[in-house]
Write an enzyme that holds these catalytic residues in place. Structure first.
Site, short mmCIF file in Angstrom:
data_model
loop_
_atom_site.label_atom_id
_atom_site.label_comp_id
_atom_site.label_asym_id
_atom_site.label_seq_id
_atom_site.Cartn_x
_atom_site.Cartn_y
_atom_site.Cartn_z
N LYS A 13 48.83 -16.40 63.54
CA LYS A 13 49.86 -16.58 64.58
C LYS A 13 49.26 -16.45 65.99
O LYS A 13 49.55 -17.25 66.87
CB LYS A 13 51.01 -15.58 64.41
CG LYS A 13 51.73 -15.71 63.08
CD LYS A 13 52.92 -14.78 62.99
CE LYS A 13 52.57 -13.29 62.97
NZ LYS A 13 51.84 -12.83 61.77
N ARG A 88 60.84 -9.61 63.31
CA ARG A 88 60.18 -9.25 62.07
C ARG A 88 61.14 -8.62 61.08
O ARG A 88 60.73 -8.25 59.97
CB ARG A 88 59.10 -8.23 62.40
CG ARG A 88 57.69 -8.60 62.05
CD ARG A 88 56.88 -7.42 62.52
NE ARG A 88 55.52 -7.42 62.13
CZ ARG A 88 54.53 -7.98 62.82
NH1 ARG A 88 54.77 -8.69 63.88
NH2 ARG A 88 53.29 -7.82 62.41
N ARG A 127 38.46 -9.93 60.67
CA ARG A 127 38.86 -10.04 62.07
C ARG A 127 38.21 -8.99 62.95
O ARG A 127 38.12 -7.83 62.60
CB ARG A 127 40.39 -9.90 62.15
CG ARG A 127 40.90 -9.83 63.59
CD ARG A 127 42.32 -10.26 63.70
NE ARG A 127 43.22 -9.29 63.12
CZ ARG A 127 44.55 -9.49 63.05
NH1 ARG A 127 45.07 -10.61 63.48
NH2 ARG A 127 45.32 -8.56 62.52
N ARG A 160 40.42 -3.74 64.40
CA ARG A 160 41.68 -3.04 64.67
C ARG A 160 41.89 -1.98 63.61
O ARG A 160 41.62 -2.22 62.44
CB ARG A 160 42.85 -4.05 64.59
CG ARG A 160 43.25 -4.58 65.96
CD ARG A 160 44.22 -5.73 65.86
NE ARG A 160 45.35 -5.50 64.95
CZ ARG A 160 46.30 -6.40 64.74
NH1 ARG A 160 46.27 -7.56 65.37
NH2 ARG A 160 47.28 -6.15 63.92
N ARG A 171 50.71 -3.61 55.04
CA ARG A 171 51.31 -4.58 55.95
C ARG A 171 51.85 -5.79 55.20
O ARG A 171 52.91 -6.33 55.53
CB ARG A 171 50.29 -5.01 57.00
CG ARG A 171 50.10 -3.94 58.07
CD ARG A 171 48.83 -4.09 58.82
NE ARG A 171 48.73 -5.34 59.55
CZ ARG A 171 47.58 -5.94 59.87
NH1 ARG A 171 46.44 -5.41 59.50
NH2 ARG A 171 47.59 -7.05 60.55
P1 ADP Z 1 49.90 -8.73 62.38
O1 ADP Z 1 50.85 -9.88 62.44
O2 ADP Z 1 48.50 -9.17 62.19
O3 ADP Z 1 50.30 -7.64 61.44
P2 ADP Z 1 50.75 -7.76 65.03
O4 ADP Z 1 49.77 -7.64 66.13
O5 ADP Z 1 51.81 -8.77 65.15
O6 ADP Z 1 49.83 -7.99 63.77
O7 ADP Z 1 51.44 -6.33 64.76
C1 ADP Z 1 50.70 -5.15 64.62
C2 ADP Z 1 51.64 -3.98 64.35
O8 ADP Z 1 52.52 -3.79 65.48
C3 ADP Z 1 52.58 -4.13 63.17
O9 ADP Z 1 51.97 -3.76 61.95
C4 ADP Z 1 53.74 -3.19 63.57
O10 ADP Z 1 53.39 -1.85 63.36
C5 ADP Z 1 53.83 -3.41 65.06
N1 ADP Z 1 54.77 -4.50 65.40
C6 ADP Z 1 54.47 -5.67 66.02
N2 ADP Z 1 55.56 -6.44 66.18
C7 ADP Z 1 56.60 -5.73 65.64
C8 ADP Z 1 57.98 -5.99 65.47
N3 ADP Z 1 58.54 -7.14 65.89
N4 ADP Z 1 58.74 -5.05 64.87
C9 ADP Z 1 58.20 -3.89 64.44
N5 ADP Z 1 56.91 -3.59 64.56
C10 ADP Z 1 56.10 -4.49 65.15
#
Ligand code: ADP
Ligand code: ZN
Length: 218
Positions: A13, A88, A127, A160, A171
């Site tokens: 994404k 999400r 990554r 990360r 996740r």
């Molecule tokens: P990825 O899609 O690779 O898991 P992101 O950078 O989108 O990584 O998200 C990293 C972390 O940030 C998630 O695992 C969560 O803990 C938090 N996070 C990000 N966006 C949201 C969201 N919309 N709602 C709840 N937690 C979020």
């Protein structure tokens, strides 16, 4: 154009968003990036979010909803935006719907990025991100010119904390439970467009652009 990118962690994404930003000149709004910035800055929000993020859990809806509510009102988002990593959960999607209604705007479409699990795992474990500018690399598929160093700003590349194998599984489980229901939610609204995102990078980008041209009425 106002679009949501939906897909598992590691689906790409963030990478695809960066291309869409260049092409459509609209901002990428990533709750993950915003939360990581808050953690880095040590703000009260960052302190609350940190524990959830480390474990691969979702941050509570109320926190991310407030972040987005403020962010989409900013001037640079007035012509459109790419939402990456938000919504999400169903409550987040419902809140977004209300926010957009009250601003009198509509979503153009929701792109569902589809990638096989084996590839997701490889992308996540490989990554690396730049400590300085946040640029993303992959030690298998998108190597920097010099190992461990960012091509763009010369700073160090790190993994990360939530890209460690134990956290990755969690996740993916959380995605299935909380985020996958959004597919049906947006399908029922006629907004969902699935894009197969395996294979050559340029071909994948071409498929994404063509899906957007078809769905998004801008
Ligand atoms: P990825 O899609 O690779 O898991 P992101 O950078 O989108 O990584 O998200 C990293 C972390 O940030 C998630 O695992 C969560 O803990 C938090 N996070 C990000 N966006 C949201 C969201 N919309 N709602 C709840 N937690 C979020
Ligand atoms: Zn950098």
């Amino acid at each position: 154009m106002r679009i949501i990118l939906l897909g598992e962690p590691g689906a790409g994404k963030g990478t695809y968003s960066a291309e869409l930003v260049k092409k459509y000149k609209i901002p990428q709004i990533s709750t993950g990036d915003m939360l990581r910035a808050a953690v880095k800055a040590g703000t009260p929000l960052g302190k609350q979010a940190q524990e959830f993020m480390k474990k691969g859990e979702l941050v509570p809806d109320s926190l991310v909803i407030e972040l987005i509510r403020e962010r989409i009102k900013e001037g640079d988002a007035s012509k459109g935006f790419i939402l990456d990593g938000f919504p999400r959960t169903l409550p987040q999607a419902q809140s977004l719907e209300k926010m957009l209604q009250s601003m009198n705007i509509r979503l153009s479409g929701v792109l569902k990025i589809e990638v096989a699990k084996a590839i997701l795992l490889k992308r996540l474990t490989g990554r690396r991100v730049c400590k300085g500018c946040g640029a993303t690399y992959n030690i298998d598929t998108m190597k920097p010119q010099k190992d461990g160093v960012c091509d763009k700003c010369g700073k160090e590349l790190i993994q990360r904390p939530d890209d460690k194998p134990e956290t990755i599984e969690n996740r993916l489980t959380v995605y299935q439970k909380d985020t996958a229901p959004l597919i049906e939610f947006y399908e029922n609204k006629g907004l969902l467009k699935r894009v197969q995102c395996e294979g050559e990078y340029d071909e994948v980008m071409a498929r994404i652009f063509s899906a957007l041209e078809k769905t998004a009425k801008v």
